[in-house]
Write an enzyme that holds these catalytic residues in place. Structure first.
Site, mmCIF file in Angstrom:
data_model
loop_
_atom_site.group_PDB
_atom_site.id
_atom_site.type_symbol
_atom_site.label_atom_id
_atom_site.label_comp_id
_atom_site.label_asym_id
_atom_site.label_seq_id
_atom_site.Cartn_x
_atom_site.Cartn_y
_atom_site.Cartn_z
ATOM 1 C CG ASP A 157 -9.555 -0.441 4.657
ATOM 2 O OD1 ASP A 157 -9.251 -0.793 3.499
ATOM 3 O OD2 ASP A 157 -8.849 -0.657 5.656
ATOM 4 C CD GLN A 186 -3.550 -4.635 6.346
ATOM 5 O OE1 GLN A 186 -3.686 -3.586 5.733
ATOM 6 N NE2 GLN A 186 -3.934 -5.789 5.841
ATOM 7 C CE LYS A 246 -3.811 -2.490 2.137
ATOM 8 N NZ LYS A 246 -4.615 -2.794 3.339
HETATM 9 N N1 GUN Z 1 -6.997 -7.237 5.861
HETATM 10 C C1 GUN Z 1 -7.344 -7.945 4.767
HETATM 11 N N2 GUN Z 1 -7.859 -7.143 3.822
HETATM 12 C C2 GUN Z 1 -7.843 -5.898 4.327
HETATM 13 C C3 GUN Z 1 -8.235 -4.628 3.809
HETATM 14 O O1 GUN Z 1 -8.740 -4.487 2.698
HETATM 15 N N3 GUN Z 1 -8.037 -3.566 4.656
HETATM 16 C C4 GUN Z 1 -7.513 -3.696 5.893
HETATM 17 N N4 GUN Z 1 -7.379 -2.600 6.643
HETATM 18 N N5 GUN Z 1 -7.142 -4.858 6.396
HETATM 19 C C5 GUN Z 1 -7.306 -5.944 5.612
#
Ligand code: GUN
Length: 308
Positions: A134, A111, A67
């Site tokens: 998100d 996350q 990211k």
């Molecule tokens: N863990 C797995 N997929 C995601 C996501 O799209 N965003 C976040 N913050 N954590 C995740």
């Protein structure tokens, strides 16, 4: 699009097209970078995404690093905020409140998964919906569900982009979603049934308590496999000419790799591919698009925030 082989069934030719998520994501990131260059040339600041990472889980470390890298490619500012595994819920919420109030941050993510002593829903609810890129906050989930502008969960949003850019016909089609997670299955079903294009599908959601998954899949024009069981969707479950979207990313042992593992999807790609009209590979399908959607959401949070 790249037709790679043909399948002959019931006197119909299907030109199988591999949906290239890696290439599509690279194109979108270039479009975003061009937009950011225009914004900064106009004297505006670049979009800023912050990420909170708790602990040192290998998968999460990789996702967050990707990211941060994507932010660089798009011309965004990024911040990575780390906490050790034993951080308290209180301390995390304090940090979230600080980010909510920080005018230099357009959007941020926490996350997941989080350590077991932290209540994930408490964390998600602490995020200001206008910065929840998100799309996990109940306000954003609710807005999506009734078709109001807001932030949409990155994986389903990325899949909708792929369906759109590859011209997959969805109107009136039967879409089967395998899995009911809050992050993928549920929002995917919601988007596919929405009166929109792509969308307008008749949607069936299958999960661990569904007894006749094979029968239901055989009726599907579109299958989105998001259950985290490598190779679950086999050729005998797929109608000729179907579109298959594989969200699975399980690490399986592979002695021929330096790392000792490789990623495997929820679809038995080798045997399923030749029956499909469209299919996504793993890796290089949905994965790169997920990060791309997060970039789109962050640009939107900065430039065209639905809450402001
Ligand atoms: N863990 C797995 N997929 C995601 C996501 O799209 N965003 C976040 N913050 N954590 C995740």
């Amino acid at each position: 699009t790249t037709p790679i082989l043909k399948y002959f069934s019931n006197k119909k030719f299907f030109r199988m097209t591999l949906i290239d998520g890696k290439k599509t994501a690279a194109e979108i990131k270039q479009e975003i970078a061009a937009e950011v260059a225009r914004m900064t040339a106009d004297g505006k600041r670049a979009p800023h995404l912050a990420a909170i990472l708790v602990g040192h889980d290998g998968g999460s470390e990789t996702y967050v690093a990707n990211k941060v890298k994507a932010c660089g490619e798009c011309g965004f500012t990024s911040s990575l905020i780390r906490f050790e595994e034993d951080v308290t819920e209180e301390r995390l919420i304090e940090e979230i409140t600080r980010l909510n109030d920080d005018q230099s941050v357009d959007g941020f993510i926490v996350q997941l998964p989080l350590p077991r002593h932290i209540d994930e829903q408490n964390i998600i609810r602490a995020i200001d919906p206008s910065k929840d890129v998100d799309g996990f906050h109940p306000i954003n989930v609710g807005r999506m569900s009734i078709g109001l502008p807001g932030f949409v969960s990155a994986t389903p949003a990325g899949i909708m982009q792929l369906l759109k850019r590859y011209g997959v016909e969805t109107k009136g089609k039967h879409a089967v979603v395998l899995g009911r997670s809050n992050i993928v299955g549920k929002p995917m079903a919601t988007l596919l049934m929405q009166k929109s294009n792509p969308g307008n599908c008749t949607v069936t959601v299958c999960h661990s308590a569904t007894p006749n998954i094979k029968e239901i899949c055989l009726n599907a024009d579109i299958i989105v496999a998001a259950l985290g069981q490598p190779g679950f969707v086999t050729a005998d479950m797929v109608k000729p000419g179907a579109t298959i979207i594989d969200v699975g990313t399980t690490r399986v042992e592979d002695a021929s790799r330096k790392s000792g593992w490789r990623l495997r999807g929820d679809v038995d790609f080798e045997n399923v591919a030749e029956k499909c009209e469209f299919i996504t590979p793993v890796p290089g399908g949905v994965g790169p698009m997920t990060i791309c959607s997060l970039m789109i959401n962050t640009l939107q949070a900065c430039k065209d925030n639905p809450y402001k």
